[in-house]
Design an enzyme around this catalytic site. Structure first.
Site, PDB file in Angstrom:
ATOM      1  N   CYS A   1      -9.038  33.810  47.041  1.00  0.00           N
ATOM      2  CA  CYS A   1      -8.060  33.846  46.180  1.00  0.00           C
ATOM      3  C   CYS A   1      -7.650  34.965  45.877  1.00  0.00           C
ATOM      4  CB  CYS A   1      -8.107  32.864  45.291  1.00  0.00           C
ATOM      5  SG  CYS A   1      -8.709  31.317  45.567  1.00  0.00           S
TER       6      CYS A   1
ATOM      7  N   LYS B   1     -18.340  30.037  48.550  1.00  0.00           N
ATOM      8  CA  LYS B   1     -17.210  30.376  50.647  1.00  0.00           C
ATOM      9  C   LYS B   1     -16.455  31.131  50.432  1.00  0.00           C
ATOM     10  CE  LYS B   1     -13.954  27.528  53.375  1.00  0.00           C
ATOM     11  NZ  LYS B   1     -13.251  26.812  53.882  1.00  0.00           N
TER      12      LYS B   1
ATOM     13  N   GLY C   1     -13.934  27.970  64.176  1.00  0.00           N
ATOM     14  CA  GLY C   1     -14.049  28.300  65.009  1.00  0.00           C
ATOM     15  C   GLY C   1     -14.825  26.448  66.213  1.00  0.00           C
TER      16      GLY C   1
ATOM     17  N   ASN D   1     -13.728  28.203  46.473  1.00  0.00           N
ATOM     18  CA  ASN D   1     -13.271  29.446  47.509  1.00  0.00           C
ATOM     19  C   ASN D   1     -13.104  30.507  46.584  1.00  0.00           C
ATOM     20  OD1 ASN D   1     -11.844  31.108  48.763  1.00  0.00           O
ATOM     21  ND2 ASN D   1     -10.076  29.263  49.087  1.00  0.00           N
TER      22      ASN D   1
ATOM     23  N   ASN E   1     -14.540  31.870  55.708  1.00  0.00           N
ATOM     24  CA  ASN E   1     -12.802  31.673  55.698  1.00  0.00           C
ATOM     25  C   ASN E   1     -11.707  32.088  56.940  1.00  0.00           C
ATOM     26  OD1 ASN E   1     -10.035  30.338  53.911  1.00  0.00           O
ATOM     27  ND2 ASN E   1     -11.631  30.776  52.365  1.00  0.00           N
TER      28      ASN E   1
ATOM     29  N   ASN F   1      -2.788  29.952  59.440  1.00  0.00           N
ATOM     30  CA  ASN F   1      -1.897  29.073  58.029  1.00  0.00           C
ATOM     31  C   ASN F   1      -2.167  30.225  56.844  1.00  0.00           C
ATOM     32  OD1 ASN F   1      -3.288  27.620  55.631  1.00  0.00           O
ATOM     33  ND2 ASN F   1      -5.111  28.854  57.235  1.00  0.00           N
ATOM     34  N   ALA F   2      -0.665  29.941  57.052  1.00  0.00           N
ATOM     35  CA  ALA F   2      -0.337  30.224  55.467  1.00  0.00           C
ATOM     36  C   ALA F   2       0.087  29.130  54.480  1.00  0.00           C
ATOM     37  CB  ALA F   2       0.914  31.486  55.080  1.00  0.00           C
TER      38      ALA F   2
ATOM     39  N   GLY G   1      -9.646  28.832  64.337  1.00  0.00           N
ATOM     40  CA  GLY G   1      -9.439  28.236  65.385  1.00  0.00           C
ATOM     41  C   GLY G   1     -10.314  29.016  66.264  1.00  0.00           C
TER      42      GLY G   1
END
Lengths: 244, 303
Positions: B131, B166, B245, B128, B193, B69-70, B218
Site C-alpha cells: 500500500c 507480503k 497464478g 501487505n 502480490n 483488479n483495483a 492469474g
C-alpha cells in the site's frame, strides 16, 4: 450457488446480435427471477455473467447480446456442446411488494430477466403490464412472447420506427401499483425519476467472481455498500444512491 | 498416500494450500460450497484500521490468462472485522486463520495488528506492504527496504504471533526488501502480490478500470512469481509462502520446489470456487506421479 455442466439445446439469433440459448442441466440453485448465471468459456479467464430469462426444473434460457469476444464465442456454439455454469447468483426480484398491477420496464438486453418475472407475477394473479424499450425496430425481441404470456405489452423505440417513439418512461401506464426494471443505467435513472411508486431495479457491473468473494462490483447505497453480484443485482428504489 | 502436511512458522498445516487474501472474503461464501476445513488455512480479506469502500467501479478487467483488479482494499475496518466477520468465520472454519493486514502509515499497521493479535483464531499476521505510505509521499512501503523493515518492526512489537510480510513484485530488487524484513524480525515472507497492469477499452479509448491501473494476477504471472519465490527463498532463512497464478497441484509442487513452504491460490478461486479443494484432492495423485512421499521434503528442492 451451484457449479454444474449444462448442455446446449439450442442457440438461435433473435436479432442481428442478440441470441437466445436454451440449456439443459441442474437448475435447482435458481430461486428467483432476476438472478444471473456465470458462464465459463474456453480460453477466457473470467466467467461471463448473464441474466436468467427463464427456467424450469431442467432447462435454463438466457438471452445475450454479442458485445465482445466472449459473447462472440458463445454465439458460435452449437447444440450438444457443454458449458460450465455457476447458477443461482444474486438476489433476484422480490414478488411480494408487486400489488395488483405491477409494470415491468425493460431496455434492450435488460428485457430478458423480466420474462420469468412476468410469468411468476401472472401466476400470482397479477395484471402485468410490460414496456419494452429498444433503439430501433430491428432490435426488438420478445414482444410476442410477453403478449403470449398474457401481459399487456407496449414497445417503444428511440427512433420511432416501431411502437411509441421515445423511451420506456414515455409509455408508463397511468396506473400501476409497483414497478420492476432492468436496463442500461441512464434508463434506470429515468425510470427512477418518472415512477411514482416503489419498485425494484436491476443493476450491471463488471464482475470478478460473481458470488461475493472479490468485491469487484461493489456499489454505494443508502443502506451501506453492496455487492451487485450478491446483495444485488436487484436494489429497492428506496436504497439507491446515484453517484455523479 | 503421501504426507501433505507442512509447518508454517511453527503452526502445522494439514496441507500447504491457502486461498489468498482478497479472493476468499472471510470464508463463508465458499463454506456454502464445501467444507473449507479441508484447506491448510486461508488468508482473509485485507483489513485496515478504518473502514474502506475502496475504488470506483469498474474495478475489474479481464486479460489473457488473468485479470486486473483495483478493488482498493474494501473492508469494514478492523473493529467490525473482529465483531462481525470473525464470529461468522469461526462458525465455518475451526483452524488457525491467516489475518491479512494493510495500512497507510506504520501506526496504522501496528494498530490493526495489535487488535488482531488478541483474536484467538488468528494464527499468522500476513502484512501487505504494497500500500502507499501516506506519510512517505505515497510510495509503497514495499518498494523500499527501510520502509518495509519499519513496518515489520512496528508489527513485531505488538504481537507474539508469526508475522509474514507480503511483498510486492513491482520493485527493482525484491531480494533486498525480503532480507530487510527478515533482519527486522519477520517470521516469514509471502510473495508475490499482484503486478501493476492496465487495459484500455478500444470503444471508449479510455482505461477499462476507473482507477486506470490495477493489480494483474492469474496464470500469466506464474513464471514471474516462481522466479521471485526462488530468488527470495535462496536469500532468506525464514519460510516463504509462494503465490502468483497458481491454479493446479502441479503449480503447488513447482512453487514448493522453488522454495515455498506453503502456497497461496488467488485469482483461480474467482473462476472456479472449488479450485483449492480440487488442488488438495489432486495433490496425492501428482505426488505419486513424481515419487514424492512427503511434500515437506521437496521445499526448495530445485535449489
Amino acid at each position: 450457488m451451484k457449479q454444474s455442466l449444462f448442455s446446449i439445446v439450442s442457440n438461435t439469433p433473435l436479432t442481428d446480435n442478440v441470441y437466445k440459448m436454451i440449456l439443459s442441466g441442474d437448475t435447482s440453485a435458481i430461486t428467483a427471477p432476476g438472478q444471473f448465471v456465470n458462464i465459463q468459456l474456453s480460453g477466457k479467464f473470467l466467467r461471463r455473467p448473464i441474466s436468467v430469462c427463464d427456467y424450469d426444473g431442467e432447462t435454463l434460457t438466457i438471452i445475450y447480446k454479442v458485445v465482445g469476444k466472449g459473447t462472440e464465442q458463445m454465439a458460435a456454439m452449437a447444440p450438444g456442446e457443454t458449458l460450465d455454469i455457476l447458477t443461482g447468483l444474486g438476489n433476484g426480484y422480490a414478488l411480494a411488494p408487486a400489488g395488483d398491477r405491477p409494470v415491468l420496464l425493460g431496455g434492450g438486453v435488460g428485457v430478458p430477466p423480466l420474462y420469468h418475472l412476468a410469468k411468476r407475477l401472472l401466476a400470482l394473479g397479477k395484471e402485468v403490464t410490460v414496456v419494452l424499450g429498444f433503439n430501433t425496430a430491428s432490435e426488438i425481441f420478445y414482444e410476442q412472447e410477453f403478449q403470449a404470456l398474457g401481459c399487456k405489452t407496449f414497445v417503444t423505440t428511440v427512433d420511432g420506427s416501431y411502437g411509441k417513439k421515445g423511451f420506456v418512461t414515455d409509455a408508463l401506464p397511468e396506473k400501476y401499483t409497483y414497478f420492476y426494471t432492468c436496463g442500461p443505467e441512464p434508463m434506470l435513472k429515468a425510470v427512477y425519476r418518472a415512477t411514482n411508486t416503489s419498485g425494484q431495479m436491476s443493476f450491471e457491473q463488471r464482475m470478478g467472481c460473481g458470488f461475493g468473494a472479490c468485491m469487484g462490483c461493489s456499489c454505494k447505497t443508502l443502506t451501506g455498500s453492496k455487492r451487485i453480484c450478491k446483495e444485488g443485482p436487484v436494489m429497492r428504489k428506496e436504497e439507491i444512491l446515484w453517484e455523479a | 498416500m503421501g504426507s501433505l502436511s507442512v509447518n508454517l512458522c511453527g503452526i502445522e498445516l494439514d496441507n500447504p494450500v491457502i486461498p489468498a487474501s482478497g479472493t476468499f472474503g472471510y470464508g463463508y461464501e465458499y463454506a456454502e460450497l464445501y467444507d473449507i476445513n479441508e484447506l491448510g488455512t486461508f488468508s482473509f480479506k485485507g483489513t485496515t484500521k478504518d473502514p474502506r469502500f475502496g475504488n470506483s467501479t469498474p474495478r475489474i478487467a479481464e486479460c489473457t490468462s488473468g485479470m486486473i483488479n483495483a478493488v482498493g482494499l474494501q473492508n469494514p475496518g478492523v473493529e467490525k472485522v473482529i465483531s462481525e466477520e470473525l464470529p461468522k468465520l469461526k462458525s465455518c472454519f475451526y483452524k488457525p486463520v491467516m489475518a491479512n493486514v494493510s495500512g497507510f502509515s506504520v501506526d496504522d499497521y501496528a494498530y490493526t495488528c495489535r487488535l488482531l493479535d488478541e483474536q484467538e483464531q488468528v494464527g499468522w499476521l500476513e502484512v501487505n506492504v504494497s500500500c502507499p505510505n501516506v506519510h512517505g509521499g505515497g510510495m509503497s512501503f514495499g518498494t523500499q527496504p527501510e520502509a518495509a523493515a519499519a513496518v515489520t518492526r512496528a508489527v513485531k512489537a505488538v504481537t507474539t504471533k508469526p508475522v509474514i510480510i507480503k511483498l510486492s513484485p513491482n520493485v527493482t530488487d525484491i531480494v533486498s526488501i525480503a532480507k530487510a524484513c527478515e533482519d527486522a524480525g519477520a517470521d516469514g515472507i509471502s510473495l508475490i502480490n499482484t503486478m501493476l497492469g492496465m487495459r484500455i477499452d478500444l470503444r471508449t479509448r479510455k482505461p477499462v478500470i476507473a482507477n486506470k491501473m490495477g493489480g494483474f494476477s492469474g496464470p500469466a504471472i506464474f513464471p514471474v512469481a516462481l522466479r521471485m519465490v526462488y530468488q527470495v527463498a535462496n536469500a532468506v532463512q525464514i519460510p516463504v509462502v509462494g503465490m502468483g497464478g497458481v491454479s493446479s497441484a502441479e503449480d503447488v509442487i513447482e512453487m514448493m520446489l522453488a522454495g515455498a513452504t506453503a502456497v497461496e491460490v488467488g485469482a483461480a478461486n474467482l473462476v472456479n470456487p472449488y479450485i483449492c479443494r480440487d488442488i488438495i484432492r489432486d495433490l496425492p495423485r501428482v505426488m505419486e506421479k513424481y515419487r514424492i512421499s512427503a511434500l515437506k521434503d521437496i521445499i526448495g528442492g530445485a535449489n
